[in-house]
Design a protein around this motif. Structure first.
Motif, short mmCIF file in Angstrom:
data_model
loop_
_atom_site.label_atom_id
_atom_site.label_comp_id
_atom_site.label_asym_id
_atom_site.label_seq_id
_atom_site.Cartn_x
_atom_site.Cartn_y
_atom_site.Cartn_z
N ALA A 1 -9.54 0.84 -14.91
CA ALA A 1 -10.36 0.22 -15.97
C ALA A 1 -11.51 1.14 -16.38
O ALA A 1 -11.81 1.31 -17.57
N VAL A 2 -12.14 1.78 -15.37
CA VAL A 2 -13.24 2.70 -15.68
C VAL A 2 -12.73 3.91 -16.45
O VAL A 2 -13.35 4.35 -17.44
N GLY A 3 -11.59 4.47 -16.03
CA GLY A 3 -11.05 5.65 -16.70
C GLY A 3 -10.63 5.37 -18.13
O GLY A 3 -11.01 6.10 -19.07
N ILE A 4 -9.87 4.31 -18.32
CA ILE A 4 -9.40 3.99 -19.67
C ILE A 4 -10.57 3.58 -20.57
O ILE A 4 -10.67 4.00 -21.73
N THR B 1 -21.62 8.99 -22.61
CA THR B 1 -20.28 8.82 -22.02
C THR B 1 -19.85 10.06 -21.25
O THR B 1 -19.22 9.95 -20.18
N GLN B 2 -20.20 11.23 -21.74
CA GLN B 2 -19.88 12.45 -21.00
C GLN B 2 -20.68 12.53 -19.69
O GLN B 2 -20.18 13.02 -18.67
N ALA B 3 -21.91 12.03 -19.72
CA ALA B 3 -22.72 12.00 -18.49
C ALA B 3 -22.09 11.09 -17.45
O ALA B 3 -22.12 11.38 -16.25
N ALA B 4 -21.51 9.97 -17.89
CA ALA B 4 -20.84 9.07 -16.94
C ALA B 4 -19.63 9.72 -16.29
O ALA B 4 -19.29 9.41 -15.15
N PHE B 5 -18.99 10.65 -16.99
CA PHE B 5 -17.83 11.32 -16.43
C PHE B 5 -18.22 12.34 -15.36
O PHE B 5 -17.54 12.48 -14.34
N ILE B 6 -19.31 13.07 -15.58
CA ILE B 6 -19.66 14.14 -14.64
C ILE B 6 -20.66 13.68 -13.57
O ILE B 6 -20.92 14.42 -12.62
N ALA B 7 -21.23 12.47 -13.70
CA ALA B 7 -22.22 12.01 -12.73
C ALA B 7 -21.65 11.89 -11.32
O ALA B 7 -22.33 12.28 -10.35
N PRO B 8 -20.42 11.36 -11.10
CA PRO B 8 -19.91 11.33 -9.73
C PRO B 8 -19.78 12.71 -9.09
O PRO B 8 -20.04 12.86 -7.89
N ALA C 1 -11.89 5.57 -23.89
CA ALA C 1 -11.99 4.87 -25.18
C ALA C 1 -13.39 5.02 -25.77
O ALA C 1 -13.54 5.28 -26.98
N LEU C 2 -14.42 4.86 -24.94
CA LEU C 2 -15.79 5.03 -25.44
C LEU C 2 -16.05 6.47 -25.87
O LEU C 2 -16.71 6.72 -26.89
N SER C 3 -15.53 7.41 -25.10
CA SER C 3 -15.76 8.81 -25.43
C SER C 3 -15.11 9.17 -26.77
O SER C 3 -15.77 9.76 -27.64
N PHE C 4 -13.84 8.81 -26.94
CA PHE C 4 -13.16 9.13 -28.19
C PHE C 4 -13.75 8.34 -29.35
O PHE C 4 -13.88 8.86 -30.47
N GLY C 5 -14.13 7.09 -29.10
CA GLY C 5 -14.69 6.28 -30.17
C GLY C 5 -16.02 6.82 -30.68
O GLY C 5 -16.23 6.94 -31.90
N THR C 6 -16.91 7.17 -29.77
CA THR C 6 -18.20 7.71 -30.20
C THR C 6 -18.05 9.10 -30.83
O THR C 6 -18.78 9.43 -31.77
#
Length: 346
Positions: free
Chosen positions: A162-165, A199-206, A169-174
């Motif tokens: 759910a987090v990945g999809i 949204t990109q920050a959420a991807f690299i934060a982990p 979706a948010l990344s491509f939408g924005t």
């Protein structure tokens, strides 16, 4: 003398006369008061503590040597700690210069023939890099805030699919929304651009949460050196020389994406295949997104010429999105490579 001999001598010691015992006690006390044993005890204490002074020259010499060695060690540590930032700066400069020379020798043998970069191209390119730097800064600050607030932990404990999809979706939408807005509408365009960076920050934060700060700094330095050198090559090369790379780079990006998704399909027992796909993801991704940097810089200059003729509008925000994605993909792989090297050293 073993335990059996001691057990045999115990009854004899018990039967000894009081005079014999008194004589043994007197000999022991005189032995303790002897100067020979006293000097040895003093030297031993001076060697261990390095603060007790003895009357003998040997003990004072040992104390001075111990103090001198300790002070020299502390001065050496201070010198190394002070020289560490300078050493990192020199290493970063050497990496940037070496990469620039190598890429120039390989890819940039034919320079521009129109007298250099015109002013409007230079201004458009500088404006694009300014937005790229601002976007990367927003991503870094947002990722740090996500780590400190515990948002990263909640993401990692949630449903990964759910987090990945949802994140994609948010990344491509924005991104699509930012590109579709006219550059004259500053407020909605910059708002969606900021949301895209979040949204990109959420991807690299982990990844940033588990990597050491020094390693992240090194990865950022290497990424800036790589992208800076390639950008200089793209800016000084002939017009539209590398625009043909769009198709091959897109195919390479698809291969890298497939290699990244391979562990979801390939069983864990296929160790060699997984190792090959991992190398393809890391090193192939560096090559592909380095090529995308070269392509995107030349595309920015091409769009500057079109905007000068009035064909399109100047839009550095849209141009910066491509360069931000190049930076993030190279940075993520740099961090993973440095973490692998650090684990191998342990």
């Amino acid at each position: 003398m073993g335990p059996a001999a001691l057990r045999r001598l115990a009854p004899q010691a018990a039967k000894a006369s009081p005079s014999t015992l008194m004589g043994m006690r007197a000999f022991h006390q005189s032995a303790v008061k002897n100067s020979f044993f006293t000097s040895r005890t003093t030297i031993t204490n001076a060697t261990k503590k390095s603060t007790t002074h003895s009357s003998t020259p040997a003990s004072s010499l040992l104390a001075r040597l111990a103090g001198a060695s300790r002070s020299y060690y502390q001065q050496t540590q201070q010198t190394v700690s002070q020289a560490s930032p300078l050493r990192k700066l020199l290493v970063g400069g050497a990496i940037f210069g070496g990469t620039l020379m190598a890429v120039n020798l390989v890819f940039n043998r034919e320079t521009r023939e129109d007298g250099g970069m015109p002013l409007y191209e230079r201004e458009y390119l500088n404006n694009t890099f300014l937005h790229t730097g601002l976007g990367i800064g927003i991503i870094a600050i947002t990722a740090r805030a996500m780590i400190q607030s515990g948002f990263v932990f909640r993401i990692m404990t949630a449903n990964p699919w759910a987090v990945g999809i949802g994140g994609l979706a948010l990344s491509f939408g924005t991104m699509i929304g930012t590109r579709s807005i006219d550059p004259d509408n500053y407020l909605p365009k910059y708002a969606l651009w900021t949301a895209f960076n979040a949204t990109q920050a959420a991807f690299i934060a982990p990844l940033m949460a588990f990597a050491p700060g020094a390693l992240l700094a090194r990865a950022g330095l290497y990424t800036v050196a790589m992208m800076g050198s390639i950008s200089i090559v793209g800016a000084t090369a002939k017009q539209e020389k590398y625009l043909y790379l769009g198709g091959p780079l897109l195919a390479g990006c698809a291969i890298v994406l497939a290699s990244g998704l391979a562990p979801l399909i390939i069983p864990a027992t296929a160790v060699r295949t997984l190792a090959f796909t991992e190398n393809m993801w890391l090193w192939g991704g560096l090559a592909v997104f380095g090529g995308f940097t070269l392509y995107d810089v030349q595309k920015v200059l091409h769009h500057a010429r079109l905007a000068e003729r009035g064909v399109i509008k100047r839009d550095p925000v849209n141009e910066s999105i491509s360069l931000e994605l190049d930076f993030l993909n190279i940075f993520i792989r740099m961090v993973q490579i440095l973490m692998m090297q650090q684990n191998r050293r342990k």
